[in-house]
Design an enzyme around this catalytic site. Structure first.
Site, PDB file in Angstrom:
ATOM      1  N   CYS A 124       0.877  -1.149   0.325  1.00 46.32           N
ATOM      2  CA  CYS A 124       0.018   0.105  -0.116  1.00 46.32           C
ATOM      3  C   CYS A 124       0.614   1.519  -0.017  1.00 46.32           C
ATOM      4  CB  CYS A 124      -0.815  -0.437   1.049  1.00 46.32           C
ATOM      5  SG  CYS A 124      -2.149  -1.186   1.171  1.00 46.32           S
ATOM      6  N   GLY A 131       0.374   9.512  -6.442  1.00 45.27           N
ATOM      7  CA  GLY A 131       0.997   8.338  -6.859  1.00 45.27           C
ATOM      8  C   GLY A 131       2.349   8.109  -7.772  1.00 45.27           C
ATOM      9  N   GLU A 362       4.129   0.065 -10.756  1.00 46.70           N
ATOM     10  CA  GLU A 362       5.293  -0.284 -10.585  1.00 46.70           C
ATOM     11  C   GLU A 362       5.537   0.766 -11.344  1.00 46.70           C
ATOM     12  OE1 GLU A 362       7.413  -3.481  -9.035  1.00 46.70           O
ATOM     13  OE2 GLU A 362       5.223  -4.714  -8.478  1.00 46.70           O
TER      14      GLU A 362
HETATM   15  N1  CAA Z   1      17.070   2.543  -3.437  1.00 45.75           N
HETATM   16  C1  CAA Z   1      17.673   3.552  -2.265  1.00 45.75           C
HETATM   17  N2  CAA Z   1      17.180   4.460  -2.285  1.00 45.75           N
HETATM   18  C2  CAA Z   1      16.812   5.275  -3.233  1.00 45.75           C
HETATM   19  C3  CAA Z   1      16.677   4.805  -4.734  1.00 45.75           C
HETATM   20  C4  CAA Z   1      16.605   3.491  -4.532  1.00 45.75           C
HETATM   21  N3  CAA Z   1      16.393   2.941  -5.450  1.00 45.75           N
HETATM   22  N4  CAA Z   1      15.660   5.441  -5.055  1.00 45.75           N
HETATM   23  C5  CAA Z   1      16.298   7.117  -5.019  1.00 45.75           C
HETATM   24  N5  CAA Z   1      16.352   6.664  -3.239  1.00 45.75           N
HETATM   25  C6  CAA Z   1      17.491   7.424  -2.223  1.00 45.75           C
HETATM   26  C7  CAA Z   1      18.083   8.779  -2.555  1.00 45.75           C
HETATM   27  O1  CAA Z   1      18.947   8.174  -2.495  1.00 45.75           O
HETATM   28  C8  CAA Z   1      17.386   9.387  -1.745  1.00 45.75           C
HETATM   29  O2  CAA Z   1      17.916   9.818  -0.510  1.00 45.75           O
HETATM   30  P1  CAA Z   1      18.497  10.531   0.420  1.00 45.75           P
HETATM   31  O3  CAA Z   1      17.245  11.005   1.814  1.00 45.75           O
HETATM   32  O4  CAA Z   1      19.398  10.116   0.951  1.00 45.75           O
HETATM   33  O5  CAA Z   1      18.675  11.417   0.088  1.00 45.75           O
HETATM   34  C9  CAA Z   1      16.026   9.440  -1.351  1.00 45.75           C
HETATM   35  O6  CAA Z   1      15.785   8.024  -1.411  1.00 45.75           O
HETATM   36  C10 CAA Z   1      14.841  10.404  -2.447  1.00 45.75           C
HETATM   37  O7  CAA Z   1      15.236  10.057  -3.662  1.00 45.75           O
HETATM   38  P2  CAA Z   1      15.122  10.731  -4.953  1.00 45.75           P
HETATM   39  O8  CAA Z   1      15.429  12.826  -4.673  1.00 45.75           O
HETATM   40  O9  CAA Z   1      15.721  10.387  -6.065  1.00 45.75           O
HETATM   41  O10 CAA Z   1      13.305  11.271  -4.603  1.00 45.75           O
HETATM   42  P3  CAA Z   1      12.490  11.564  -5.650  1.00 45.75           P
HETATM   43  O11 CAA Z   1      10.613  12.176  -4.920  1.00 45.75           O
HETATM   44  O12 CAA Z   1      12.708  12.850  -6.597  1.00 45.75           O
HETATM   45  O13 CAA Z   1      11.546  10.486  -6.020  1.00 45.75           O
HETATM   46  C11 CAA Z   1      11.247   8.565  -8.118  1.00 45.75           C
HETATM   47  C12 CAA Z   1      12.115   9.755  -7.190  1.00 45.75           C
HETATM   48  C13 CAA Z   1      11.530   7.486  -8.913  1.00 45.75           C
HETATM   49  C14 CAA Z   1      10.533   9.236  -8.670  1.00 45.75           C
HETATM   50  C15 CAA Z   1      10.454   7.871  -6.904  1.00 45.75           C
HETATM   51  O14 CAA Z   1       9.499   8.646  -6.280  1.00 45.75           O
HETATM   52  C16 CAA Z   1       9.665   6.593  -8.230  1.00 45.75           C
HETATM   53  O15 CAA Z   1      10.201   5.952  -8.000  1.00 45.75           O
HETATM   54  N6  CAA Z   1       7.948   6.977  -7.925  1.00 45.75           N
HETATM   55  C17 CAA Z   1       7.490   5.719  -8.654  1.00 45.75           C
HETATM   56  C18 CAA Z   1       6.113   4.923  -7.595  1.00 45.75           C
HETATM   57  C19 CAA Z   1       5.670   3.935  -8.173  1.00 45.75           C
HETATM   58  O16 CAA Z   1       6.569   3.418  -8.779  1.00 45.75           O
HETATM   59  N7  CAA Z   1       4.873   3.504  -7.930  1.00 45.75           N
HETATM   60  C20 CAA Z   1       4.033   2.424  -8.289  1.00 45.75           C
HETATM   61  C21 CAA Z   1       3.649   1.401  -6.037  1.00 45.75           C
HETATM   62  S1  CAA Z   1       3.131   0.158  -6.395  1.00 45.75           S
HETATM   63  C22 CAA Z   1       1.968  -0.312  -7.656  1.00 45.75           C
HETATM   64  O17 CAA Z   1       1.646  -0.310  -8.457  1.00 45.75           O
HETATM   65  C23 CAA Z   1       1.593  -2.348  -7.642  1.00 45.75           C
HETATM   66  C24 CAA Z   1       0.655  -2.537  -7.476  1.00 45.75           C
HETATM   67  O18 CAA Z   1      -0.175  -2.998  -6.730  1.00 45.75           O
HETATM   68  C25 CAA Z   1      -0.646  -1.273  -8.506  1.00 45.75           C
END
Ligand code: CAA
Length: 381
Positions: A124, A131, A362
């Site tokens: 969740c 999103g 995802e």
């Molecule tokens: N592994 C470890 N740490 C990570 C990471 C990773 N892959 N990616 C980012 N981080 C860390 C960064 O290093 C940063 O760390 P600090 O706090 O130390 O600075 C922190 O996380 C924040 O990173 P960002 O500044 O890159 O964060 P952001 O707010 O700009 O977001 C994003 C990045 C890639 C857009 C992210 O928000 C994202 O992946 N969004 C998509 C969400 C998603 O996939 N949702 C799907 C839901 S699940 C689903 O769909 C299943 C279902 O049941 C339908």
């Protein structure tokens, strides 16, 4: 050395998954799609055969497979029906945070629930206004003595209506952005409400629900990992599950490709099977190349995990590319069928609808590109 030859064990596993998909999933997939019914019986069979909970270690009663072995299974089951595989595979997404950061006691308690009986868990994260932008979530978790009180609502939750427990992300420090999110296990019987089953375009056999937490109390030890570490746990989880989503997309593409090839051999126009026309051959050739390339990306992103390497970049390459391939191949399969492809009596119409979600869930295709671009221009250590 790089070797793409599968071991006897991997071949046997793939065959087991393929036989199950061919005998138990395929024959009923279009009925489940039409009626949007939940595949409870198939989930129970998959659980019995060890095709569920494949990443849960053996010490908790799971199958304890590698990521690579897991993606072999995911491609085959999605070839049978990606909506049904979304339901069968969802425990993997829900339990990865626990495997990554949960205490031994929490793991034992909740992972063993899933391996002792064919129960489901849900992940969740998404909310109506949060999103792609995970940090914008509004769900709150407030510590009160030896409990957390969780309040808020999550949407688009796979298996939400059927889950026994939920892995829930909530703000524990609302002023701290992504550094104020924590992750919890919330059992359904703690007072979780299931509000809505979405009527979807595709993957209609999977259950997608809105799940509400109306001041639900959980013991403080239901926190997964450290307080305020939830965002990173979510990102690390998605790194680990996106290879499987890529493999599922390959499964959809392969199914559409196979239908298109056999239809092209049967359908006669201008006095010859349409497979004799170069226009069709080129479409089929592009499908075949794309499927090979997508599968290799899915495999590589999984192998990196098994080698203990960070796979963020490869995981997004694989998920983005394979999802786009699934959409393109399924759309071209409809094209090969011509007008018949647009009609529900023929199989490719469902595959085109099913493929669309691969570019959305995802992490959308655009979010994958953001991750890829960041890994190129500003890679994390
Ligand atoms: N592994 C470890 N740490 C990570 C990471 C990773 N892959 N990616 C980012 N981080 C860390 C960064 O290093 C940063 O760390 P600090 O706090 O130390 O600075 C922190 O996380 C924040 O990173 P960002 O500044 O890159 O964060 P952001 O707010 O700009 O977001 C994003 C990045 C890639 C857009 C992210 O928000 C994202 O992946 N969004 C998509 C969400 C998603 O996939 N949702 C799907 C839901 S699940 C689903 O769909 C299943 C279902 O049941 C339908």
């Amino acid at each position: 050395m790089v070797d793409f030859t599968l071991s006897d064990e991997q071949l046997a596993l793939r065959e087991l998954a393929h036989d199950f998909a061919a005998k138990e999933i395929r024959p009923v997939a279009w009925d489940y799609d039409r009626d949007s019914t939940f595949p409870q019986h198939i989930i129970e069979q998959a659980w019995e055969l060890g095709l569920m909970n494949v990443y849960i270690p053996e010490r908790f009663g799971g199958v304890g497979l590698s990521s690579f072995a897991g993606v072999l299974i995911e491609e085959e089951l999605a070839w049978g029906c990606s909506g049904i595989q979304t339901s069968v595979g969802c425990n993997g997404l829900a339990t990865t945070p626990l495997l990554l950061a949960g205490s031994e006691e929490l793991k034992r308690r909740y992972l063993e629930r899933l391996t002792a009986a064919p129960l489901l868990a849900s992940f969740c994260l998404t909310e109506p206004d949060a999103g792609s932008d995970v940090s914008a979530m509004k769900t709150r978790a407030v510590r009160r003595h030896d409990k957390y009180v969780i309040s808020g609502s999550k949407c688009f939750i796979t298996n939400g209506g059927y889950a026994d427990f939920y892995t829930v992300y909530a703000k524990t420090d609302p002023q701290a952005g992504h550094r104020g999110i924590s992750c919890f296990i919330v059992p359904r019987d703690a007072g979780v409400l299931v509000d809505k089953h979405e009527d979807k375009m595709g993957q209609r056999a999977s259950n997608t629900a809105t799940v509400t937490f109306p001041d639900v109390e959980v013991p403080a030890d239901h926190l997964i990992g450290e307080e305020n570490a939830g965002f990173k746990i979510a990102m690390m989880t998605l790194d680990r599950t996106r290879p499987g989503v890529a493999a599922m997309a390959v499964g959809i593409a392969r199914a559409a490709f196979e239908f298109a090839v056999s239809y092209a051999k049967e359908r006669t126009q201008f006095g010859v099977p349409i497979a004799m026309h170069q226009a069709i051959q080129f479409m089929i050739a592009d499908m075949a190349t794309d499927i090979e390339a997508a599968r290799l990306l899915a495999w590589k992103s999984a192998v990196l995990l098994d080698e203990g390497q960070r796979n963020t970049l490869l995981s997004s390459h694989a998920k983005r590319f394979a999802a786009d391939v699934a959409m393109r191949v399924a759309t071209d399969a409809v094209q090969v069928y011509g007008g018949y492809g647009f009609i529900k009596d023929y199989p490719v119409e469902k595959l085109m609808r099913d493929a669309k979600i691969m570019q959305l869930y995802e992490g959308t295709a655009q979010i994958q590109r953001i991750v890829i671009a960041r890994e190129i221009f500003a890679p994390r250590d």
